[in-house]
Design a protein around this motif. Structure first.
Motif, PDB file in Angstrom:
ATOM      1  N   ASN A  16      36.913  21.660 -32.726  1.00  0.00           N
ATOM      2  CA  ASN A  16      36.144  21.248 -33.903  1.00  0.00           C
ATOM      3  C   ASN A  16      34.731  21.798 -33.959  1.00  0.00           C
ATOM      4  O   ASN A  16      33.984  21.496 -34.901  1.00  0.00           O
ATOM      5  N   SER A  17      34.331  22.601 -32.963  1.00  0.00           N
ATOM      6  CA  SER A  17      33.031  23.275 -33.001  1.00  0.00           C
ATOM      7  C   SER A  17      33.247  24.697 -33.507  1.00  0.00           C
ATOM      8  O   SER A  17      33.793  25.538 -32.789  1.00  0.00           O
ATOM      9  N   SER A  45      30.702  19.739 -34.853  1.00  0.00           N
ATOM     10  CA  SER A  45      31.833  19.019 -34.252  1.00  0.00           C
ATOM     11  C   SER A  45      32.758  18.406 -35.296  1.00  0.00           C
ATOM     12  O   SER A  45      33.618  17.599 -34.954  1.00  0.00           O
TER      13      SER A  45
END
Length: 212
Positions: free
Chosen positions: A78-79, A49
């Protein structure tokens, strides 16, 4: 899941990089999902993340790419689960918000996303695998969306393959975690719950190997 570990074969020793979250000059997330070393020797790191990180071995410096809600050219999510450099040195990023192509010159991300009711769009935005075959075709494995093969990099069009219960020669499961090509040019697909698939592109059929 506890940082980045570097092995030095000359000294037979390990170094762990697991910084406090207040240090902006190193990892943004200690939960590492993916790696790729590009043709320039830069190491790209995908996190659970904390977005995308680059590490330059010559300088020992880290740089972060994060999703910015007010910046359409930033990373979409963000992953980051997979990073892949193709034969043309294009860098592809598989996130849980879609497929990204990174433009090195402008530092911008080009987005490819699933669009409802558009059959030629990416089949699912949660990307699990990226692979290029010997003909330069890019294959995208997704979470619950089967496989998408990129047809046009400019138009962002794909052809997708999914599991269809009424078709015994369709993909046997829609969560695809790995894709590879053997020396004979056959494409093999590893699924999460349906075993292994081999695709016959001429017949447009999948053949299955399961643990049953």
């Amino acid at each position: 899941w506890r940082g980045l570990h570097h092995f030095n074969p000359k000294e037979n020793s390990w170094t762990c990089i697991s910084p406090p979250p207040t240090n902006p000059g190193t990892l943004s997330d200690i939960r590492i999902r993916s790696f790729c070393q590009d043709h320039q020797g830069i190491i790209w790191i995908g996190t659970e993340s904390g977005g995308l990180i680059t590490f330059e071995p010559n300088t020992g410096k880290f740089f972060h790419f994060l999703h910015q809600p007010n910046n359409a050219d930033s990373l979409s999510n963000n992953s980051v689960y997979v990073i892949f450099e193709d034969s043309k040195k294009k860098l592809w990023i598989g996130t849980f918000g879609g497929l990204e192509r990174f433009e090195r010159a402008t530092k911008k991300f080009i987005h490819y996303r699933h669009q409802h009711n558009i059959a030629k769009s990416l089949s699912n935005n949660r990307i699990r695998a990226i692979f290029e075959d010997h003909k330069g075709r890019l294959w995208i494995g997704t979470e619950e969306g089967g496989i998408s093969q990129l047809k046009s990099i400019l138009n962002g069009t794909f052809v997708s393959y999914r599991h269809h219960p009424s078709n015994p020669h369709s993909l046997c499961h829609n969560t695809v975690r790995s894709i590879i090509e053997d020396r004979n040019g056959c494409i093999w697909i590893g699924t999460f719950g349906g075993g292994i698939n081999r695709i016959d592109l001429q017949m447009q059929q999948f053949f299955h190997i399961t643990g049953d």
